[in-house]
Design an enzyme around this catalytic site. Structure first.
Site, mmCIF file in Angstrom:
data_model
loop_
_atom_site.group_PDB
_atom_site.id
_atom_site.type_symbol
_atom_site.label_atom_id
_atom_site.label_comp_id
_atom_site.label_asym_id
_atom_site.label_seq_id
_atom_site.Cartn_x
_atom_site.Cartn_y
_atom_site.Cartn_z
ATOM 1 N N ASN A 157 -36.108 1.443 -15.098
ATOM 2 C CA ASN A 157 -36.424 2.680 -15.793
ATOM 3 C C ASN A 157 -35.283 3.650 -15.496
ATOM 4 O O ASN A 157 -35.296 4.363 -14.501
ATOM 5 C CB ASN A 157 -37.750 3.225 -15.264
ATOM 6 C CG ASN A 157 -38.185 4.475 -16.008
ATOM 7 O OD1 ASN A 157 -37.418 5.066 -16.755
ATOM 8 N ND2 ASN A 157 -39.418 4.874 -15.789
ATOM 9 N N ASP A 173 -34.919 5.526 -28.446
ATOM 10 C CA ASP A 173 -36.188 5.916 -29.030
ATOM 11 C C ASP A 173 -36.137 7.408 -29.374
ATOM 12 O O ASP A 173 -35.904 8.223 -28.506
ATOM 13 C CB ASP A 173 -37.307 5.639 -28.015
ATOM 14 C CG ASP A 173 -38.678 5.677 -28.638
ATOM 15 O OD1 ASP A 173 -38.855 6.357 -29.674
ATOM 16 O OD2 ASP A 173 -39.587 5.028 -28.087
ATOM 17 N N THR A 204 -25.115 -4.380 -32.626
ATOM 18 C CA THR A 204 -26.449 -4.294 -32.017
ATOM 19 C C THR A 204 -27.493 -4.765 -33.020
ATOM 20 O O THR A 204 -27.320 -4.618 -34.233
ATOM 21 C CB THR A 204 -26.792 -2.859 -31.593
ATOM 22 O OG1 THR A 204 -26.842 -2.046 -32.763
ATOM 23 C CG2 THR A 204 -25.784 -2.309 -30.634
ATOM 24 N N GLU A 205 -28.576 -5.318 -32.520
ATOM 25 C CA GLU A 205 -29.651 -5.789 -33.399
ATOM 26 C C GLU A 205 -30.206 -4.629 -34.212
ATOM 27 O O GLU A 205 -30.485 -4.743 -35.404
ATOM 28 C CB GLU A 205 -30.794 -6.405 -32.574
ATOM 29 C CG GLU A 205 -30.604 -7.859 -32.225
ATOM 30 C CD GLU A 205 -29.679 -8.043 -31.039
ATOM 31 O OE1 GLU A 205 -29.352 -7.032 -30.405
ATOM 32 O OE2 GLU A 205 -29.294 -9.181 -30.750
ATOM 33 N N CYS A 225 -27.415 3.268 -27.293
ATOM 34 C CA CYS A 225 -27.444 2.908 -28.708
ATOM 35 C C CYS A 225 -28.849 2.920 -29.272
ATOM 36 O O CYS A 225 -29.728 2.246 -28.745
ATOM 37 C CB CYS A 225 -26.845 1.512 -28.902
ATOM 38 S SG CYS A 225 -25.188 1.398 -28.245
ATOM 39 N N GLY A 264 -30.823 0.803 -22.357
ATOM 40 C CA GLY A 264 -31.675 0.435 -23.479
ATOM 41 C C GLY A 264 -30.981 -0.626 -24.303
ATOM 42 O O GLY A 264 -30.691 -0.427 -25.480
ATOM 43 N N GLU A 288 -32.904 -2.423 -19.499
ATOM 44 C CA GLU A 288 -33.970 -2.352 -20.486
ATOM 45 C C GLU A 288 -35.278 -2.175 -19.738
ATOM 46 O O GLU A 288 -35.485 -2.778 -18.685
ATOM 47 C CB GLU A 288 -33.979 -3.649 -21.308
ATOM 48 C CG GLU A 288 -35.096 -3.794 -22.315
ATOM 49 C CD GLU A 288 -35.154 -2.681 -23.362
ATOM 50 O OE1 GLU A 288 -34.135 -2.415 -24.019
ATOM 51 O OE2 GLU A 288 -36.237 -2.092 -23.505
ATOM 52 N N ILE A 289 -36.174 -1.355 -20.287
ATOM 53 C CA ILE A 289 -37.421 -1.089 -19.583
ATOM 54 C C ILE A 289 -38.537 -2.050 -19.991
ATOM 55 O O ILE A 289 -39.490 -2.273 -19.241
ATOM 56 C CB ILE A 289 -37.846 0.380 -19.798
ATOM 57 C CG1 ILE A 289 -38.911 0.805 -18.806
ATOM 58 C CG2 ILE A 289 -38.318 0.597 -21.225
ATOM 59 C CD1 ILE A 289 -39.237 2.279 -18.881
#
Lengths: 284, 387
Positions: free
Chosen positions: A151, A174, A249-250, A171, A95, A118-119
């Site tokens: 995934n 969700d 991280t953003e 990190c 992620g 990343e999905i």
């Protein structure tokens, strides 16, 4: 060598040493109204790659394909300048979002092979173009970073050999607040078994989130898993990856701007010899 | 029809020749036990859901506990454990010793034993979880293995030399077969990766295992080897491979969905020997290395035993040596079968679990193509990836 001019509808000659394979499901997203959205080598702009924050990992997601087994997958196209013996990933960011941590780890751990997973298609494309741009502008750097759309919940074991990873970062995942969606959380007892399978003995699992309830869930599930033990506060203080995870991280920066707290923990994957099964209350 | 066939191996303390031979099987909504030449049915009342008022038997497993044979029968979400004593097996048709319900629909079950732990029944469900229930105290359970985001389709175990369970093999709808250590199930020993379609059945002996899959293949694996080197051989089947069995000396028998023939192969023999059962095959199991027991949907003789000792690699079909359903009990069996079929409104209308798996994959593809995307289908993409 890539040319600096870009004519409409014409892709520039790409430098093979800086490219990363295209994202599954987004092969045709380079042009809009005849103009290239992101010319080769340019840093992508987030506005073209915005995507919904949530993605359901349990659904079929564009029929993402994955190799039948790890041996069938060739990592060389993702790391063209690395020797093929070290092109299999050793550090993964599950992620990875817009890629802040992935690129930072690439400089922090120059001997590791870093992969961001990343999905979401557009976000993954952003990271891909970001890394390619960094490889172009800083020749010789970032050759050990790449990203891929996958995934992880379903196909991590199809890509990763057992006992092959040194670090796994999760990190700001969700939180999936509703109880009925808890099974979509990326940290669960069964997935921890898979992470333990992919990690080398004594390798590390890093978890960070700004949602307290989710942090408590992470602690509860990972403490209950026999293959993981918490790292001491000292060890976490001295690990530069922990600082990176907290700051670069953003999502982390967004959390700081809003003034919320961040909660994190690092776990060590225990070697099997150190783990003993508690048989007294096997059934509850 | 939902089926299962289970042939308990007598524990090593029993004298093999004097032990009566037992076969436990499930057919439609009835479960039967054959003891030598007599048959009796196991009565497990169960509630179905809206469509299926009288649910069929989903799976059956058996286990020798000293001189007692335990049989687990599962219908929908109800599990019943029956006990039959070796000394007086044919006494009045037993009702379950204990019954319990599980939260999700069950797909497979298996008894497991471990020193210093109570005897347990593993139940694999359609939500991807495998839970161990205590046989003596069914209120207690433990989550053992989970296939995240998938469904457990089949389950078997590998034993140590002393009969206790060493590993659990579980297949799922996402083409993976997990090999999990037992009882320390937090350790994933490995995965058997190689199938490109859902795994429909798995059978194992001490070292090897065979898996049948919806990708029309049956594969033989060496379970003690690591993930990359585990696969030994792959046989192609006409359509979805439905059932598989493996003998102690690594002979594999398999049949495809709805087929009449059992194919017998082994690692070294390149030729396939076919055994014709004259009716759709629902389950197969090796009694000994040379005897194959086949469950079919032939009402007159649903259980057939084939003698493979005279097997000719040239491909001659071998004779049936024994048909275990005796005339006297045949009527009861037929009645139950007919009742079962009427209750289910004719099983032909509902798809078998395997066809449902296949349909799931096709529906998913169609849903994703709705947007008019030029997405290639999964198989093509896989082929390109592998080029």
């Amino acid at each position: 060598m890539s040319s600096t001019q870009s004519s409409p509808n014409k892709k520039q000659k790409v430098d093979a040493t800086t490219t990363i394979p295209t994202i599954q499901g987004l092969e045709d997203y380079s042009f809009r109204d005849g103009e290239e959205i992101t010319p080769h080598g340019a840093m992508p702009q987030k506005k073209y790659y915005r995507s919904r924050a949530h993605a359901n990992p349990l659904s079929f997601n564009d029929n993402l394909t994955y190799p039948t087994k790890p041996d069938d997958f060739d990592w060389q196209p993702y790391y063209p300048e690395l020797p093929s013996s070290s092109s299999a990933p050793t550090v993964i960011d599950i992620g990875c979002g817009f890629g802040g941590l992935t690129v930072e780890l690439s400089t922090l751990l120059p001997d590791a092979t870093v992969l961001g997973l990343e999905i979401r298609a557009k976000v993954c494309e952003y990271v891909r173009l970001r890394i390619m741009s960094l490889r172009e502008t800083e020749k010789g750097n970032y050759k050990n970073a790449a990203c891929m759309r996958s995934n992880t919940m379903k196909n991590l074991v199809n890509y990763m050999h057992p006992n092959s990873l040194n670090k796994i970062f999760i990190c700001f995942p969700d939180p999936h607040f509703k109880a009925k969606n808890h099974r979509r959380r990326i940290v669960s007892y069964d997935l921890l078994t898979e992470y333990a399978y992919c990690l080398k003995p004594n390798a590390l699992l890093y978890l960070i989130t700004d949602v307290k309830a989710l942090h408590e869930w992470h602690l509860e599930k990972t403490d209950a898993h026999e293959m993981f033990a918490r790292l001491s506060d000292d060890a976490m203080e001295n690990d530069p990856c922990v600082k990176a995870m907290i700051n670069v991280t953003e999502e982390g920066k967004k959390v700081e701007r809003s003034g919320s707290n961040k909660y994190f923990m690092v776990y060590r994957r225990l070697p099997e010899e150190e783990v003993a099964l508690e048989t007294s209350e096997f059934l509850k | 029809m939902k089926i299962l066939l289970s042939l308990p191996t007598p524990s090593s303390s029993n004298n093999e020749s004097s032990a009566p031979s037992f076969v436990a099987c499930g057919l439609a909504s009835a479960a039967f036990v054959h003891v030598n030449d007599t048959v009796f049915s196991l009565n497990l009342p169960a509630d179905g859901d809206g469509k299926d008022k009288k649910p069929p038997v989903q799976c059956v497993d058996s286990f020798w506990k000293g001189d007692e044979l335990l049989i687990a029968v599962v219908k929908f979400k109800t599990v019943g454990i029956f006990s039959i004593s070796k000394a007086s097996p044919a006494s009045p048709p037993p009702s379950p010793v204990s019954t319990f319900t599980v939260p999700k629909k069950v797909s497979c079950c298996k008894f497991v034993s471990s020193p210093s732990l109570p005897l347990m029944l593993l139940v694999g469900d359609k939500a991807g979880d495998i839970t161990a229930y205590g046989v003596d105290d069914v209120k207690k359970s433990r989550h053992v293995v989970g296939h995240t985001a998938s469904m457990v389709t089949c389950l078997t175990t590998i034993q140590n030399l002393n009969g206790t369970t060493k590993q659990i093999l579980s297949g799922d709808r996402d083409e993976k077969v997990r090999v999990t250590a037992f009882p320390n199930s937090y350790v994933l020993n490995g995965l058997l990766l190689g199938h490109t379609g859902f795994v429909s059945a798995v059978a194992s002996n001490k070292e090897y295992c065979a898996t049948a899959s919806g990708d029309s293949s049956v594969r033989l694996w060496n379970t003690s080897k690591s993930t990359s080197e585990a696969e030994i051989k792959c046989w192609n089947v006409d359509s979805i491979a439905a059932v598989v069995a493996i003998s102690e000396d690594n002979v594999v028998a398999f049949a495809s969905d709805g087929a009449n023939e059992v194919h017998i192969v082994s690692e070294k023999e390149s030729e396939v020997v076919k055994v014709c059962a004259d009716a759709a095959i629902l389950g197969i199991s090796f009694v000994t290395n040379n005897k194959l027991c086949v469950l079919t949907d032939d009402k007159d003789a649903y259980l057939k035993v084939f003698d493979l000792s005279g097997i000719n690699v040239g491909g001659e079909a071998v004779e049936k040596i024994n048909e275990k359903a005796k005339a006297a009990d045949l009527e009861n069996v037929q009645k139950t079968l007919i009742e079962g079929e009427n209750a289910n409104g004719g099983q032909e209308k509902t798809d078998s679990a395997l066809v449902k798996h296949a349909k799931h994959h096709i529906v998913e593809k169609r849903v994703n193509d709705k947007g008019g995307n030029k997405k290639k289908n999964k198989k093509q993409k896989l082929e390109e990836d592998n080029e």
